[in-house]
Design a protein around this motif. Structure first.
Motif, mmCIF file in Angstrom:
data_model
loop_
_atom_site.group_PDB
_atom_site.id
_atom_site.type_symbol
_atom_site.label_atom_id
_atom_site.label_comp_id
_atom_site.label_asym_id
_atom_site.label_seq_id
_atom_site.Cartn_x
_atom_site.Cartn_y
_atom_site.Cartn_z
ATOM 1 N N GLY A 1 0.051 -9.604 -3.327
ATOM 2 C CA GLY A 1 0.667 -8.573 -4.160
ATOM 3 C C GLY A 1 0.870 -7.268 -3.415
ATOM 4 N N VAL A 2 -0.120 -6.868 -2.629
ATOM 5 C CA VAL A 2 0.020 -5.646 -1.833
ATOM 6 C C VAL A 2 1.162 -5.796 -0.832
ATOM 7 C CG1 VAL A 2 -1.105 -4.166 -0.141
ATOM 8 C CG2 VAL A 2 -2.409 -5.001 -2.113
ATOM 9 N N ALA A 3 1.202 -6.934 -0.141
ATOM 10 C CA ALA A 3 2.286 -7.177 0.821
ATOM 11 C C ALA A 3 3.643 -7.196 0.131
ATOM 12 C CB ALA A 3 2.039 -8.503 1.550
ATOM 13 N N ALA A 4 3.693 -7.759 -1.094
ATOM 14 C CA ALA A 4 4.952 -7.835 -1.840
ATOM 15 C C ALA A 4 5.431 -6.461 -2.297
ATOM 16 C CB ALA A 4 4.775 -8.746 -3.055
ATOM 17 N N VAL B 1 9.234 -7.681 -9.728
ATOM 18 C CA VAL B 1 10.040 -8.836 -9.328
ATOM 19 C C VAL B 1 9.668 -9.272 -7.911
ATOM 20 C CG1 VAL B 1 12.383 -9.692 -8.923
ATOM 21 C CG2 VAL B 1 11.917 -8.214 -10.884
ATOM 22 N N GLY B 2 9.426 -8.295 -7.028
ATOM 23 C CA GLY B 2 8.988 -8.636 -5.679
ATOM 24 C C GLY B 2 7.692 -9.424 -5.675
ATOM 25 N N GLY B 3 6.734 -9.010 -6.505
ATOM 26 C CA GLY B 3 5.474 -9.735 -6.599
ATOM 27 C C GLY B 3 5.663 -11.145 -7.123
ATOM 28 N N LEU B 4 6.521 -11.300 -8.115
ATOM 29 C CA LEU B 4 6.812 -12.625 -8.653
ATOM 30 C C LEU B 4 7.414 -13.532 -7.588
ATOM 31 C CD1 LEU B 4 8.297 -11.444 -12.073
ATOM 32 C CD2 LEU B 4 6.227 -12.825 -11.815
ATOM 33 N N VAL B 5 8.316 -12.977 -6.797
ATOM 34 C CA VAL B 5 8.976 -13.762 -5.753
ATOM 35 C C VAL B 5 7.985 -14.198 -4.676
ATOM 36 C CG1 VAL B 5 10.635 -13.622 -3.846
ATOM 37 C CG2 VAL B 5 11.261 -12.765 -6.111
ATOM 38 N N VAL B 6 7.191 -13.263 -4.191
ATOM 39 C CA VAL B 6 6.326 -13.555 -3.049
ATOM 40 C C VAL B 6 5.201 -14.518 -3.429
ATOM 41 C CG1 VAL B 6 4.846 -12.560 -1.256
ATOM 42 C CG2 VAL B 6 6.908 -11.343 -1.988
ATOM 43 N N ILE B 7 4.698 -14.440 -4.645
ATOM 44 C CA ILE B 7 3.607 -15.334 -5.035
ATOM 45 C C ILE B 7 4.113 -16.729 -5.392
ATOM 46 C CG2 ILE B 7 3.638 -14.799 -7.514
ATOM 47 C CD1 ILE B 7 0.520 -15.388 -5.279
ATOM 48 N N THR B 8 5.386 -16.891 -5.637
ATOM 49 C CA THR B 8 5.925 -18.163 -6.130
ATOM 50 C C THR B 8 5.530 -19.372 -5.275
ATOM 51 O OG1 THR B 8 7.742 -17.238 -7.420
ATOM 52 C CG2 THR B 8 8.085 -19.433 -6.517
ATOM 53 N N GLY C 1 16.893 -7.938 -0.160
ATOM 54 C CA GLY C 1 15.646 -7.250 0.108
ATOM 55 C C GLY C 1 14.468 -7.830 -0.656
ATOM 56 N N ILE C 2 14.705 -8.299 -1.881
ATOM 57 C CA ILE C 2 13.609 -8.815 -2.699
ATOM 58 C C ILE C 2 13.463 -10.329 -2.558
ATOM 59 C CG2 ILE C 2 12.815 -9.171 -5.067
ATOM 60 C CD1 ILE C 2 13.864 -6.372 -5.730
ATOM 61 N N HIS C 3 14.570 -11.058 -2.681
ATOM 62 C CA HIS C 3 14.461 -12.518 -2.729
ATOM 63 C C HIS C 3 14.433 -13.160 -1.340
ATOM 64 C CE1 HIS C 3 14.763 -12.797 -7.105
ATOM 65 N NE2 HIS C 3 15.576 -11.757 -7.007
ATOM 66 N N ALA C 4 15.260 -12.691 -0.423
ATOM 67 C CA ALA C 4 15.238 -13.277 0.922
ATOM 68 C C ALA C 4 14.003 -12.817 1.688
ATOM 69 C CB ALA C 4 16.507 -12.915 1.681
ATOM 70 N N VAL C 5 13.823 -11.508 1.758
ATOM 71 C CA VAL C 5 12.668 -10.974 2.475
ATOM 72 C C VAL C 5 11.373 -11.377 1.770
ATOM 73 C CG1 VAL C 5 11.490 -8.871 3.221
ATOM 74 C CG2 VAL C 5 13.978 -9.058 3.455
ATOM 75 N N GLY C 6 11.344 -11.234 0.444
ATOM 76 C CA GLY C 6 10.154 -11.602 -0.307
ATOM 77 C C GLY C 6 9.864 -13.095 -0.261
ATOM 78 N N GLY C 7 10.907 -13.913 -0.417
ATOM 79 C CA GLY C 7 10.711 -15.356 -0.362
ATOM 80 C C GLY C 7 10.227 -15.818 0.994
ATOM 81 N N THR C 8 10.775 -15.236 2.057
ATOM 82 C CA THR C 8 10.349 -15.575 3.415
ATOM 83 C C THR C 8 8.897 -15.146 3.649
ATOM 84 O OG1 THR C 8 12.630 -15.272 4.176
ATOM 85 C CG2 THR C 8 10.903 -15.319 5.860
ATOM 86 N N LEU D 1 -1.833 -11.540 -11.188
ATOM 87 C CA LEU D 1 -2.454 -10.593 -10.260
ATOM 88 C C LEU D 1 -1.445 -10.054 -9.249
ATOM 89 C CD1 LEU D 1 -5.815 -12.471 -9.537
ATOM 90 C CD2 LEU D 1 -5.531 -10.364 -10.862
ATOM 91 N N ALA D 2 -0.726 -10.949 -8.596
ATOM 92 C CA ALA D 2 0.202 -10.524 -7.550
ATOM 93 C C ALA D 2 1.309 -9.643 -8.115
ATOM 94 C CB ALA D 2 0.802 -11.749 -6.858
ATOM 95 N N THR D 3 1.813 -9.990 -9.290
ATOM 96 C CA THR D 3 2.914 -9.232 -9.882
ATOM 97 C C THR D 3 2.482 -7.821 -10.256
ATOM 98 O OG1 THR D 3 3.798 -11.305 -10.767
ATOM 99 C CG2 THR D 3 4.647 -9.262 -11.709
ATOM 100 N N ALA D 4 1.355 -7.711 -10.928
ATOM 101 C CA ALA D 4 0.872 -6.395 -11.331
ATOM 102 C C ALA D 4 0.549 -5.520 -10.125
ATOM 103 C CB ALA D 4 -0.369 -6.553 -12.218
ATOM 104 N N VAL D 5 -0.085 -6.097 -9.127
ATOM 105 C CA VAL D 5 -0.439 -5.336 -7.919
ATOM 106 C C VAL D 5 0.812 -4.883 -7.179
ATOM 107 C CG1 VAL D 5 -1.510 -5.524 -5.632
ATOM 108 C CG2 VAL D 5 -2.711 -6.385 -7.652
ATOM 109 N N ALA D 6 1.798 -5.768 -7.045
ATOM 110 C CA ALA D 6 3.029 -5.407 -6.332
ATOM 111 C C ALA D 6 3.797 -4.320 -7.062
ATOM 112 C CB ALA D 6 3.903 -6.651 -6.167
ATOM 113 N N SER D 7 3.861 -4.404 -8.385
ATOM 114 C CA SER D 7 4.553 -3.373 -9.165
ATOM 115 C C SER D 7 3.901 -2.011 -8.959
ATOM 116 C CB SER D 7 4.521 -3.757 -10.648
ATOM 117 O OG SER D 7 5.135 -2.766 -11.446
ATOM 118 N N PHE D 8 2.597 -1.985 -9.020
ATOM 119 C CA PHE D 8 1.858 -0.729 -8.830
ATOM 120 C C PHE D 8 2.013 -0.208 -7.407
ATOM 121 C CE2 PHE D 8 -2.083 1.674 -8.040
ATOM 122 C CZ PHE D 8 -2.029 2.582 -9.081
ATOM 123 N N THR D 9 1.932 -1.111 -6.425
ATOM 124 C CA THR D 9 2.028 -0.711 -5.019
ATOM 125 C C THR D 9 3.386 -0.092 -4.713
ATOM 126 O OG1 THR D 9 0.487 -2.461 -4.359
ATOM 127 C CG2 THR D 9 1.899 -1.539 -2.636
#
Length: 480
Positions: free
Chosen positions: A362-365, A340-347, A390-397, A310-318
């Motif tokens: 997902g929306v936030a990601a 990738v951002g969605g995958l990182v943030v939901i992890t 931008g994706i892994h540090a910001v997304g992971g945080t 869910l998070a990955t698909a939503v983030a990709s679309f967003t």
């Protein structure tokens, strides 16, 4: 005469009874078959992924289910292969497509080199420093050289997964984490410097953070260490994997400086097709990363599978729709970056949040890393080549923080073990410690490597490309 007869009779009785002659030695009771109740308890424990009952663990009772669970092992070996699939070929193709054609093989070589190097370190000491009991900040050397790591489960982490399978699963996490860093320093860092940096970084940053967050006596293992000073949670690696690599990537790319032609020439990806293929492989492999972190094919793994999707698909679309609204065109790179951002943030949250929480994440990601990659990088002027920060540090945080907001015991009953105070405050503490260690550790290691063997290739090599100069090969041969 009576005494002699008595002695002979004693000897005969002793021999035929199988008893020891020496009165100082006593025979151990022979193991007995478990009762029906004990056998049912074993099966229930296996299905519920819980500890075997006390009776079944008793040496006098021979459990019929005494080893690892075949279903658990099968799932974890599959998950291990999926996580390796994320690096080879997933990340290699994702990053490889984003660099220029003259540097595509350098990315592949760095991913392969890191996989081999980290495996050696993991065998020698890494697994032990992370997952053996030791100190709050680092484990001991009980499992050095994988000594004693066999098919028996390690009850500190799983009752039903063989420890050798668990060790290999965690190795795949250790491989991909430093490989993520190369995205920020792509096209300008020496291959030798990459290997030396990663070797030291694993001991200084990754092993300590992984033990603090996941080690049974770790300082920040909020769920499984009741004496942890920081009661934080991280289901599959928001702090351990993405924050350590992402924040380290920022420091290292600043130490390296800009690529030649930065903001003066077009440094566009050479193959969005490879990037898209790599993104798809990452998405598929990530199910092993997230759902596999349940360490069982159970309901929590199923939830992680769903929330990851869910998070990955939503983030990709967003992300792509933001491009559509702000730039007039949704790009394939936008869809890939959002995924990738969605995958990182939901992890860090996947095993703790419900579907609605996953959609919000997902929306936030799709929004926050988008602005980090398109605006923050431009404002601050650092050359994060492939947007690792931008994706892994910001997304992971972001993911680590949102985990503290949306985690619910209705999804994962283990959360009831946490104290009643606000989880998001504990997450902020873990975020601060992770950033501090990653930034300071990387700054010191990077400075040492730069002062000894040097970090950066020469300007001439950079213009010609790393493939031919560093590896003696070309990714694409010109038509003859």
């Amino acid at each position: 005469m009576r005494i002699d007869s008595f002695i002979r009779a004693f000897i005969l009785v002793t021999l035929f009874s199988g008893a020891e002659v020496s009165p100082a030695q006593t025979a151990s009771p022979a193991p007995t078959a478990p009762s029906l109740e004990q056998r049912v308890a074993d099966l229930e424990a296996y299905l519920n992924n819980s500890a075997r009952g006390a009776d079944a663990a008793n040496a006098i009772v021979a459990s019929n289910v005494s080893g690892p669970g075949p279903g658990h092992n099968a799932w974890m070996m599959t998950a291990s292969a999926l996580v390796l699939f994320m690096t080879l070929p997933g990340l290699a193709l994702f990053y490889g497509g984003l660099v220029r054609a003259k540097n595509v093989l350098s990315v592949l070589a760095q991913c392969l080199g890191i996989a081999g190097l980290v495996t050696i370190l993991w065998w020698a000491a890494g697994y032990s420093l992370v997952f053996s009991r030791g100190f709050a900040f680092l484990g001991g050397l009980r499992f050095a050289f994988l000594r004693g790591v066999n098919a028996r489960p390690n009850g500190d982490y799983s009752y039903w997964v063989s420890q050798d399978v668990f060790a290999m699963y965690q190795l795949m996490f250790a491989i991909i984490t430093p490989a993520l860093i190369i995205g920020a320093v792509a096209e300008r860092m020496k291959f030798a410097a990459v290997l030396v940096f990663v070797a030291v970084w694993m001991f200084a940053v990754y092993f300590p953070i992984a033990h603090m967050v996941w080690g049974i006596d770790g300082w920040m293992n909020g769920l499984w260490n009741p004496t942890a000073k920081i009661r934080a949670i991280d289901f599959a690696g928001g702090t351990v994997v993405h924050m350590t690599s992402g924040w380290s990537a920022l420091v290292l790319c600043i130490l390296l400086g800009h690529r030649l032609g930065f903001r003066k020439e077009i440094l566009a990806p050479h193959s969005m097709v490879l990037c898209m293929v790599g993104t798809g492989l990452l998405w598929v492999g990530w199910y092993g990363f997230n759902a596999g972190s349940a360490l069982a094919p159970d309901g929590i793994a199923a939830n992680a599978f769903m929330t990851t999707t869910l998070a990955t698909a939503v983030a990709s679309f967003t992300w792509a729709m933001l491009e559509y609204a702000l730039r007039g065109k949704p790009s394939v790179l936008g869809f890939c970056s959002g995924a990738v951002g969605g995958l990182v943030v939901i992890t860090p949250a996947c095993g703790y949040v419900d579907p609605t929480g996953a959609v919000i994440i997902g929306v936030a990601a799709g929004i926050v890393p988008f602005f980090a990659c398109t605006k923050l990088k431009s404002w601050l002027g650092y050359d994060d080549a492939l947007d690792t920060f931008g994706i892994h540090a910001v997304g992971g945080t972001l993911g680590a923080f949102l985990t503290g907001i949306f985690a619910t015991a209705s999804v994962n009953p283990n959360l009831t073990k946490l104290p009643g105070h606000a989880l998001w405050l504990e997450q902020l503490k873990a975020i601060g410690i992770t950033i501090l260690l990653a930034v300071v550790g990387t700054a010191i290691i990077g400075a040492l490597v730069r002062g000894t063997i040097g970090l950066r290739i020469t300007a001439e090599v950079e213009r010609q490309g790393l493939d031919i100069n560093e590896h003696g090969e070309e990714g694409y041969m010109a038509a003859g």
